[in-house]
Design a protein around this motif. Structure first.
Motif, PDB file in Angstrom:
ATOM      1  N   PRO A  85      30.316  71.940  35.852  1.00 54.59           N
ATOM      2  CA  PRO A  85      30.507  72.482  37.201  1.00 54.59           C
ATOM      3  C   PRO A  85      31.677  72.192  37.908  1.00 54.59           C
ATOM      4  CG  PRO A  85      29.163  70.366  37.070  1.00 54.59           C
ATOM      5  CD  PRO A  85      29.581  70.411  35.981  1.00 54.59           C
ATOM      6  N   ALA A  86      31.881  73.015  38.889  1.00 53.63           N
ATOM      7  CA  ALA A  86      33.128  72.919  39.692  1.00 53.63           C
ATOM      8  C   ALA A  86      33.039  71.758  40.639  1.00 53.63           C
ATOM      9  CB  ALA A  86      33.749  74.154  40.428  1.00 53.63           C
ATOM     10  N   THR A  87      31.760  71.564  41.045  1.00 53.33           N
ATOM     11  CA  THR A  87      31.541  70.387  41.679  1.00 53.33           C
ATOM     12  C   THR A  87      31.896  68.906  41.133  1.00 53.33           C
ATOM     13  OG1 THR A  87      29.185  70.396  41.046  1.00 53.33           O
ATOM     14  CG2 THR A  87      29.599  71.567  43.283  1.00 53.33           C
ATOM     15  N   VAL A  88      32.533  68.238  41.857  1.00 48.92           N
ATOM     16  CA  VAL A  88      32.725  66.659  41.331  1.00 48.92           C
ATOM     17  C   VAL A  88      32.478  65.620  42.232  1.00 48.92           C
ATOM     18  CG1 VAL A  88      34.716  65.520  40.471  1.00 48.92           C
ATOM     19  CG2 VAL A  88      35.092  68.050  40.292  1.00 48.92           C
ATOM     20  N   PRO A  89      31.872  64.779  41.710  1.00 48.56           N
ATOM     21  CA  PRO A  89      31.781  64.221  40.538  1.00 48.56           C
ATOM     22  C   PRO A  89      30.627  65.196  39.752  1.00 48.56           C
ATOM     23  CG  PRO A  89      30.669  62.603  41.680  1.00 48.56           C
ATOM     24  CD  PRO A  89      31.448  63.489  42.713  1.00 48.56           C
TER      25      PRO A  89
ATOM     26  N   PRO B 153      22.442  51.531  34.497  1.00 47.39           N
ATOM     27  CA  PRO B 153      22.338  51.544  35.763  1.00 47.39           C
ATOM     28  C   PRO B 153      23.442  51.274  36.846  1.00 47.39           C
ATOM     29  CG  PRO B 153      20.558  50.175  35.013  1.00 47.39           C
ATOM     30  CD  PRO B 153      21.362  50.844  33.961  1.00 47.39           C
ATOM     31  N   ASN B 154      24.078  49.837  36.354  1.00 46.59           N
ATOM     32  CA  ASN B 154      25.002  49.224  37.004  1.00 46.59           C
ATOM     33  C   ASN B 154      26.311  49.284  36.836  1.00 46.59           C
ATOM     34  OD1 ASN B 154      22.642  48.070  38.363  1.00 46.59           O
ATOM     35  ND2 ASN B 154      22.384  46.549  36.720  1.00 46.59           N
ATOM     36  N   VAL B 155      26.702  50.474  36.125  1.00 49.31           N
ATOM     37  CA  VAL B 155      28.275  50.688  35.910  1.00 49.31           C
ATOM     38  C   VAL B 155      28.668  52.004  36.817  1.00 49.31           C
ATOM     39  CG1 VAL B 155      29.662  51.389  34.214  1.00 49.31           C
ATOM     40  CG2 VAL B 155      28.175  49.803  33.673  1.00 49.31           C
ATOM     41  N   ALA B 156      29.412  51.661  37.705  1.00 47.24           N
ATOM     42  CA  ALA B 156      30.144  52.806  38.470  1.00 47.24           C
ATOM     43  C   ALA B 156      30.973  53.940  37.641  1.00 47.24           C
ATOM     44  CB  ALA B 156      30.843  52.201  39.667  1.00 47.24           C
ATOM     45  N   VAL B 157      30.488  55.082  37.421  1.00 46.89           N
ATOM     46  CA  VAL B 157      31.241  55.997  36.743  1.00 46.89           C
ATOM     47  C   VAL B 157      31.033  57.438  37.342  1.00 46.89           C
ATOM     48  CG1 VAL B 157      29.088  56.442  35.168  1.00 46.89           C
ATOM     49  CG2 VAL B 157      31.380  57.080  34.637  1.00 46.89           C
ATOM     50  N   ASP B 158      32.333  57.878  37.555  1.00 48.27           N
ATOM     51  CA  ASP B 158      32.479  59.426  38.225  1.00 48.27           C
ATOM     52  C   ASP B 158      33.049  60.184  37.020  1.00 48.27           C
ATOM     53  OD1 ASP B 158      31.728  58.648  40.710  1.00 48.27           O
ATOM     54  OD2 ASP B 158      33.772  58.492  41.489  1.00 48.27           O
ATOM     55  N   THR B 159      32.189  61.159  36.877  1.00 53.16           N
ATOM     56  CA  THR B 159      32.938  62.424  35.950  1.00 53.16           C
ATOM     57  C   THR B 159      33.287  63.773  36.424  1.00 53.16           C
ATOM     58  OG1 THR B 159      30.566  62.870  35.503  1.00 53.16           O
ATOM     59  CG2 THR B 159      31.415  61.340  33.946  1.00 53.16           C
ATOM     60  N   ALA B 160      34.394  64.298  35.854  1.00 51.59           N
ATOM     61  CA  ALA B 160      34.558  65.795  36.169  1.00 51.59           C
ATOM     62  C   ALA B 160      34.548  66.524  34.643  1.00 51.59           C
ATOM     63  CB  ALA B 160      36.044  65.598  36.755  1.00 51.59           C
ATOM     64  N   ALA B 161      33.821  67.620  34.963  1.00 54.21           N
ATOM     65  CA  ALA B 161      33.508  68.327  33.546  1.00 54.21           C
ATOM     66  C   ALA B 161      34.298  69.672  33.594  1.00 54.21           C
ATOM     67  CB  ALA B 161      32.161  68.305  33.301  1.00 54.21           C
ATOM     68  N   LEU B 162      34.770  69.913  32.460  1.00 53.03           N
ATOM     69  CA  LEU B 162      35.350  71.307  32.200  1.00 53.03           C
ATOM     70  C   LEU B 162      34.908  71.872  30.783  1.00 53.03           C
ATOM     71  CD1 LEU B 162      38.795  69.805  32.426  1.00 53.03           C
ATOM     72  CD2 LEU B 162      38.063  71.684  34.380  1.00 53.03           C
ATOM     73  N   LYS B 163      35.062  73.130  30.761  1.00 46.94           N
ATOM     74  CA  LYS B 163      34.639  73.626  29.237  1.00 46.94           C
ATOM     75  C   LYS B 163      35.653  74.482  28.537  1.00 46.94           C
ATOM     76  CE  LYS B 163      31.519  77.234  30.718  1.00 46.94           C
ATOM     77  NZ  LYS B 163      30.130  78.021  30.433  1.00 46.94           N
ATOM     78  N   ALA B 164      35.958  74.395  27.455  1.00 49.94           N
ATOM     79  CA  ALA B 164      37.226  74.824  26.622  1.00 49.94           C
ATOM     80  C   ALA B 164      36.598  75.804  25.567  1.00 49.94           C
ATOM     81  CB  ALA B 164      38.081  73.807  26.310  1.00 49.94           C
TER      82      ALA B 164
ATOM     83  N   LEU C 224      35.809  65.039  31.072  1.00 49.44           N
ATOM     84  CA  LEU C 224      35.063  65.634  29.816  1.00 49.44           C
ATOM     85  C   LEU C 224      35.588  66.954  29.907  1.00 49.44           C
ATOM     86  CD1 LEU C 224      31.434  64.782  31.134  1.00 49.44           C
ATOM     87  CD2 LEU C 224      32.935  63.235  29.701  1.00 49.44           C
ATOM     88  N   VAL C 225      36.192  67.360  28.704  1.00 46.73           N
ATOM     89  CA  VAL C 225      36.690  68.788  28.302  1.00 46.73           C
ATOM     90  C   VAL C 225      35.547  69.015  27.083  1.00 46.73           C
ATOM     91  CG1 VAL C 225      38.546  70.074  27.376  1.00 46.73           C
ATOM     92  CG2 VAL C 225      39.216  67.859  28.677  1.00 46.73           C
TER      93      VAL C 225
END
Lengths: 354, 354
Positions: free
Chosen positions: A186-190, A202-213, A164-165
């Motif tokens: 946050p710098a913590t991932v996911p 609830p049953n969909v596996a999703v990992d996110t990594a977030a940045l801000k621009a 996510l940018v």
């Protein structure tokens, strides 16, 4: 006729208020504002009854020439449901006030999930049962839920991985950053965004990594979804193109970013240049083996607005979900469909694997 | 009924087209576009007849599903006046084409002054006589002319000195800069903007220094005007507040920059969030001796639009200037007047010298 109040006439609140006012089965009783600034003036200009969000600030409104119709308590006495559009964290503090009036409430995604009986997205979340309060998930979670729900139904999602940018702030937020950096946040991932999606899916596996621009117009998502089956690229494009709250940007439109997207929204007459739909670059949709890739943009000021309308109906009526979504889409004009030749059809990409 | 064509349906052209369509004494015959992109699609959506700006690109439009009504030549045969809204420099090249059709033409400020018989600003420039072509001065010159004309009339301008902090590009121009710098542009001082103001206000001494900044929404002007007399701050505020194409931003509105200004424009229902008026921070207006200071913002996409409408009337009719301006203002809704208590009145600043 459902009598609706909006507590907090800010970025989201003013859009929700306009959307409520456009519904044939809802009455906008009034909106609140904490200070008599330009937003409060604009509410009066639109003919909305303005209430002071904070009791002891009524004088401040009167001094500025904007006499309020009352306070939040007055508004709560007059409505069937309150939509809390206060800044993040204030919604949780408002909960006790709503409870003291026995007023069903809808909260925004800036609040923790436990603020309400259930979290909500019109496309993704299940029946809300006899909930007395709902929380519309955040703009990013809304954008992801709308995308992942149809993919999971059609092909099964083994795992989604999304970068996510995020925009640093909204256009008027001159006290936000970054100015000139892309910051892991946050710098913590996911990040917490994946679990937020799980409050409605609830049953969909999703990992996110977030940045801000250093941008203000929209969030950008770089999406990978490993599917359980191997659909063709063209099939996925068709599936997503059929979703009313996903807009596939045709390549020939020459829309290269959020600036042109907002420009297009204004061109087609959208109020405030709002994009209620996820905006997916059609040519980015690509399937490699079981891996689906795409870029989408999400308008953080707007995409949750139709979800709030559907949440009001889910909380206060027995109108079926699909009927609510259709009515919301029709009244707001949701469902961009490009007139450009490639816009309504599905093209095979140059290097298609199908 | 004046039949009007718009050559170049881009940032300025689409706004001029909308404004022409809103005039009771004008008919928008059609608009041209060089490529069948999202802007061309939007023209069709609005019901405007679309013409190919370049003859041999008709096929390209047809392939994209947007069959044009003809070419620029066809449009020129059908109009009384053409408004050239092509990119800077292309207008001069189009001049021979318009001449071959004997079609009176209006050019934009990106062209050199000699492209037309006279330069134009509705507030500042004199009678255009029997001109066959007019050039609406640039967005920055328009903003300065509207400000300097009433000041010169009321108090006499000894000398104006203005720093222009210009936007780097429009919101959709992703190929422009700077990204992270404030660039003297041009580094030579004074810049060409002062002489451009003199094409409509020949007797007002004005030096300009120009920069460009990494923003897209508006230009910002830091203005100093040494006056020939010593009006009070309150008097100047009143003078400027009475100008219909100057909007004095009330301090209590809490509008701190271009983001909030555009937000406010959308709030009050402006199409595309357009600000046709100069936006002057009311509390910035300050007179120290004979030195007047103020900050104003100019919306580069919008402020020349009403000027183009008045230029069309100046070129093709005998309607008096004031009547034209009043009609343009009324049809477009120009003349923001804040409802906030301080907005319509003139406050003395804290450290007023009067």
């Amino acid at each position: 006729m459902t009598r609706v109040g909006v507590n907090g006439y800010g970025t989201i609140g003013k859009r929700v208020a306009d959307a409520v006012a456009a519904q044939p089965d809802m009455e906008l009783v009034g909106v609140t504002k904490a200070s008599p600034n330009y937003g409060a003036e604009a509410a009066i200009r639109r003919g909305y009854d303005l209430y002071a969000a904070i009791d002891d600030r009524v004088d401040e409104f009167e001094t500025a020439g904007l006499t309020p119709s009352g306070t939040l308590d007055d508004l709560l006495r007059a409505v069937d449901v309150i939509v809390d559009c206060a800044p993040s964290g204030i919604g949780a503090r408002n909960r006790a006030i709503y409870a003291s009036h026995d007023t069903p409430a809808i909260y925004q995604g800036g609040e923790d999930a436990d603020v309400a009986d259930a979290s909500f997205n019109a496309r993704a979340s299940g029946d809300v049962g006899d909930a007395d309060s709902l929380r519309v998930v955040s703009c990013n979670s809304t954008g992801l839920s709308r995308l992942l729900a149809p993919l999971d139904e059609a092909y099964g999602v083994e795992k989604a991985r999304v970068t996510l940018v995020r925009r640093g702030g909204d256009p008027s937020e001159t006290d936000r950053g970054p100015i000139n950096d892309v910051v892991p946040d946050p710098a913590t991932v996911p990040s917490h965004h994946g679990p937020d999606v799980n409050t409605v899916l609830p049953n969909v596996a999703v990992d996110t990594a977030a940045l801000k621009a250093p941008v203000t117009a929209m969030h950008t998502h770089s999406v990978n979804v490993t599917l359980e089956t191997e659909p063709s690229t063209a099939t996925v494009r068709r599936l997503l193109g059929d979703e009313t709250r996903l807009f596939l940007i045709p390549e020939v439109a020459n829309i290269d970013g959020a600036g042109a997207l907002k420009d297009y929204a204004a061109d087609v007459g959208r109020p405030r240049g709002d994009l209620w739909e996820n905006c997916v670059w059609e040519e980015s949709i690509s399937v490699q083996g079981r891996d689906l890739y795409l870029f989408q943009n999400v308008h953080q000021e707007a995409d949750v607005v139709p979800e709030n309308i559907d949440a009001i109906r889910a909380l206060t009526t027995d109108i079926p979900r699909e009927e609510s979504v259709a009515l919301t889409n029709e009244t707001l004009g949701i469902g961009l469909d490009s007139l450009l030749a490639d816009g309504g059809t599905v093209r095979d990409p140059v290097a298609a694997d199908d």
